[in-house]
Design a protein around this motif. Structure first.
Motif, mmCIF file in Angstrom:
data_model
loop_
_atom_site.group_PDB
_atom_site.id
_atom_site.type_symbol
_atom_site.label_atom_id
_atom_site.label_comp_id
_atom_site.label_asym_id
_atom_site.label_seq_id
_atom_site.Cartn_x
_atom_site.Cartn_y
_atom_site.Cartn_z
ATOM 1 N N ARG A 146 -1.172 -1.571 -7.043
ATOM 2 C CA ARG A 146 -1.928 -2.413 -7.983
ATOM 3 C C ARG A 146 -2.351 -3.729 -7.332
ATOM 4 O O ARG A 146 -3.465 -4.182 -7.535
ATOM 5 N N ASP A 147 -1.460 -4.320 -6.558
ATOM 6 C CA ASP A 147 -1.779 -5.577 -5.902
ATOM 7 C C ASP A 147 -2.838 -5.349 -4.815
ATOM 8 O O ASP A 147 -2.746 -4.398 -4.031
ATOM 9 N N ARG A 148 -3.831 -6.236 -4.756
ATOM 10 C CA ARG A 148 -4.935 -6.072 -3.808
ATOM 11 C C ARG A 148 -4.442 -6.068 -2.364
ATOM 12 O O ARG A 148 -4.911 -5.286 -1.535
ATOM 13 N N ARG A 149 -3.483 -6.935 -2.028
ATOM 14 C CA ARG A 149 -2.964 -7.005 -0.666
ATOM 15 C C ARG A 149 -2.271 -5.704 -0.280
ATOM 16 O O ARG A 149 -2.438 -5.191 0.843
ATOM 17 N N LEU A 150 -1.499 -5.169 -1.209
ATOM 18 C CA LEU A 150 -0.806 -3.912 -0.941
ATOM 19 C C LEU A 150 -1.808 -2.768 -0.812
ATOM 20 O O LEU A 150 -1.668 -1.897 0.055
ATOM 21 N N ALA A 151 -2.817 -2.754 -1.671
ATOM 22 C CA ALA A 151 -3.840 -1.707 -1.596
ATOM 23 C C ALA A 151 -4.555 -1.740 -0.253
ATOM 24 O O ALA A 151 -4.811 -0.696 0.364
ATOM 25 N N ASN A 152 -4.883 -2.937 0.230
ATOM 26 C CA ASN A 152 -5.544 -3.056 1.528
ATOM 27 C C ASN A 152 -4.637 -2.570 2.652
ATOM 28 O O ASN A 152 -5.087 -1.902 3.595
ATOM 29 N N ALA A 153 -3.356 -2.897 2.558
ATOM 30 C CA ALA A 153 -2.405 -2.456 3.574
ATOM 31 C C ALA A 153 -2.301 -0.932 3.594
ATOM 32 O O ALA A 153 -2.290 -0.309 4.658
ATOM 33 N N CYS A 154 -2.221 -0.332 2.423
ATOM 34 C CA CYS A 154 -2.123 1.130 2.339
ATOM 35 C C CYS A 154 -3.358 1.794 2.936
ATOM 36 O O CYS A 154 -3.252 2.789 3.665
ATOM 37 N N ARG A 155 -4.526 1.259 2.628
ATOM 38 C CA ARG A 155 -5.761 1.837 3.171
ATOM 39 C C ARG A 155 -5.796 1.767 4.690
ATOM 40 O O ARG A 155 -6.238 2.707 5.358
ATOM 41 N N LEU A 156 -5.317 0.674 5.245
ATOM 42 C CA LEU A 156 -5.297 0.543 6.705
ATOM 43 C C LEU A 156 -4.408 1.600 7.351
ATOM 44 O O LEU A 156 -4.780 2.217 8.358
ATOM 45 N N THR A 166 3.512 -1.856 12.715
ATOM 46 C CA THR A 166 4.686 -2.508 12.162
ATOM 47 C C THR A 166 4.307 -3.259 10.887
ATOM 48 O O THR A 166 3.125 -3.551 10.639
ATOM 49 N N LEU A 167 5.307 -3.588 10.110
ATOM 50 C CA LEU A 167 5.049 -4.350 8.886
ATOM 51 C C LEU A 167 4.453 -5.714 9.226
ATOM 52 O O LEU A 167 3.555 -6.206 8.528
ATOM 53 N N LEU A 170 0.811 -5.260 10.040
ATOM 54 C CA LEU A 170 0.077 -4.930 8.822
ATOM 55 C C LEU A 170 -0.119 -6.173 7.963
ATOM 56 O O LEU A 170 -1.211 -6.412 7.422
ATOM 57 N N ALA A 171 0.921 -6.972 7.820
ATOM 58 C CA ALA A 171 0.831 -8.200 7.026
ATOM 59 C C ALA A 171 -0.224 -9.139 7.600
ATOM 60 O O ALA A 171 -1.011 -9.748 6.862
ATOM 61 N N ARG A 172 -0.244 -9.234 8.916
ATOM 62 C CA ARG A 172 -1.221 -10.114 9.563
ATOM 63 C C ARG A 172 -2.650 -9.622 9.302
ATOM 64 O O ARG A 172 -3.551 -10.422 9.059
ATOM 65 N N ARG A 173 -2.845 -8.304 9.309
ATOM 66 C CA ARG A 173 -4.189 -7.751 9.125
ATOM 67 C C ARG A 173 -4.687 -7.888 7.688
ATOM 68 O O ARG A 173 -5.892 -7.878 7.453
ATOM 69 N N VAL A 174 -3.778 -7.997 6.730
ATOM 70 C CA VAL A 174 -4.210 -8.177 5.331
ATOM 71 C C VAL A 174 -4.027 -9.623 4.873
ATOM 72 O O VAL A 174 -4.125 -9.919 3.682
ATOM 73 N N HIS A 175 -3.730 -10.504 5.839
ATOM 74 C CA HIS A 175 -3.679 -11.947 5.579
ATOM 75 C C HIS A 175 -2.627 -12.324 4.528
ATOM 76 O O HIS A 175 -2.899 -13.038 3.562
ATOM 77 N N THR A 176 -1.424 -11.810 4.747
ATOM 78 C CA THR A 176 -0.311 -12.195 3.882
ATOM 79 C C THR A 176 0.957 -12.257 4.724
ATOM 80 O O THR A 176 0.959 -11.892 5.902
ATOM 81 N N MET A 191 10.149 1.587 -2.652
ATOM 82 C CA MET A 191 10.374 2.109 -1.299
ATOM 83 C C MET A 191 10.162 0.986 -0.294
ATOM 84 O O MET A 191 9.424 0.039 -0.573
ATOM 85 N N THR A 192 10.792 1.127 0.850
ATOM 86 C CA THR A 192 10.469 0.235 1.956
ATOM 87 C C THR A 192 9.150 0.692 2.585
ATOM 88 O O THR A 192 8.686 1.820 2.346
ATOM 89 N N TYR A 193 8.594 -0.183 3.418
ATOM 90 C CA TYR A 193 7.365 0.213 4.118
ATOM 91 C C TYR A 193 7.575 1.462 4.973
ATOM 92 O O TYR A 193 6.755 2.395 4.900
#
Length: 255
Positions: A146-156, A166-167, A170-176, A191-193
């Motif tokens: 639901r969260d936009r940042r999480l959705a972007n991470a999943c798509r990547l 790595t997490l 991934l965080a760096r690529r979605v700017h969080t 779940m964990t990543y």
């Protein structure tokens, strides 16, 4: 644009479907129990995605918007149940995957036979109801973010399963922040990543195997460094090896 349909009564049908076929987004007033005696079926809803090969069935509660996609040549069976008076059948409010043993399989196939009499249908439904109260649920779900940042991470991650990520990357690529993204995986998916990524890779592997890909080809496409590592993870997750899973799907194309 995806078509949206509203069908008041869930039909009882049996039909052949080609790999790649899609039944567009729709819903019913009735509950449905859906089974593929050959091939693999994925169902997509706003809450997530579920996948079922021919040893599992999908329970779709009434008024759930959903879309079907078939992988591999499939035989599709669906049995409708009135929403009222069936709470004891499967008292769940989201799509649910259930185990299909030999008896449930034959009941589902028999109930979609158009030559059944009304009396035969009643008797078979009564047996199926009793049996469904005994079978174990076998969930395999990819929850929808639901969260936009999480959705972007999943798509990547889903766009290139071959590439380890790595997490922190991934965080760096979605700017969080890494801690923020880790928390989102836990709060939204429980779940964990790494757990989510493994499930995503197994989901993709199930699809590839259903479409006829070899085990080694599937392992590499879904990001495992070795075939043996893939076989081990798949067997731990699904309770069977990828080779046995693939063989089971393609053994029943004559149904």
């Amino acid at each position: 644009m995806t078509a949206i349909r509203y069908t008041p009564v869930a039909p009882t049908i049996s039909e052949a479907r080609a790999g790649g076929d899609v039944i567009d987004r729709h819903r019913h007033d009735d509950h449905q129990l859906i089974y593929v005696s050959s091939g693999v079926l994925a169902i997509h809803t706003e809450r997530g995605s579920w996948i079922a090969p021919n040893d599992r069935a999908l329970w779709i509660p009434a008024n759930t918007w959903h879309e079907h996609r078939f992988y591999g040549r499939s035989r599709f069976h669906t049995v409708g149940f009135p929403a009222r008076g069936t709470a004891a059948l499967l008292d769940v409010r989201t799509p649910t995957i259930i185990a299909v043993d030999a008896l449930v399989r034959e009941l589902l196939i028999a109930l979609t036979d158009p030559t059944l009499t009304a009396a035969e249908t009643r008797h078979l439904r009564a047996v199926l109801r009793d049996r469904l109260r005994c079978v174990a649920e076998q969930p395999f779900t990819l929850p929808a973010p639901r969260d936009r940042r999480l959705a972007n991470a999943c798509r990547l991650v889903e766009s290139d399963l071959r590439r380890p990520c790595t997490l922190a990357d991934l965080a760096r690529r979605v700017h969080t922040g890494e801690r923020t993204l880790s928390r989102l995986f836990r709060t939204e998916f429980a779940m964990t990543y790494p757990q989510w990524r493994t499930r995503t890779r197994v989901f993709a592997a199930m699809v590839m195997l259903a479409e006829g890909a070899a085990v080694t080809e599937t392992a590499h496409a879904c990001g495992w460094a070795t075939t043996s590592a893939f076989v081990h993870t798949f067997a731990q997750t699904m309770g069977t090896t990828p080779g046995a899973y693939r063989a089971g799907i393609h053994a029943r194309h004559g149904d």
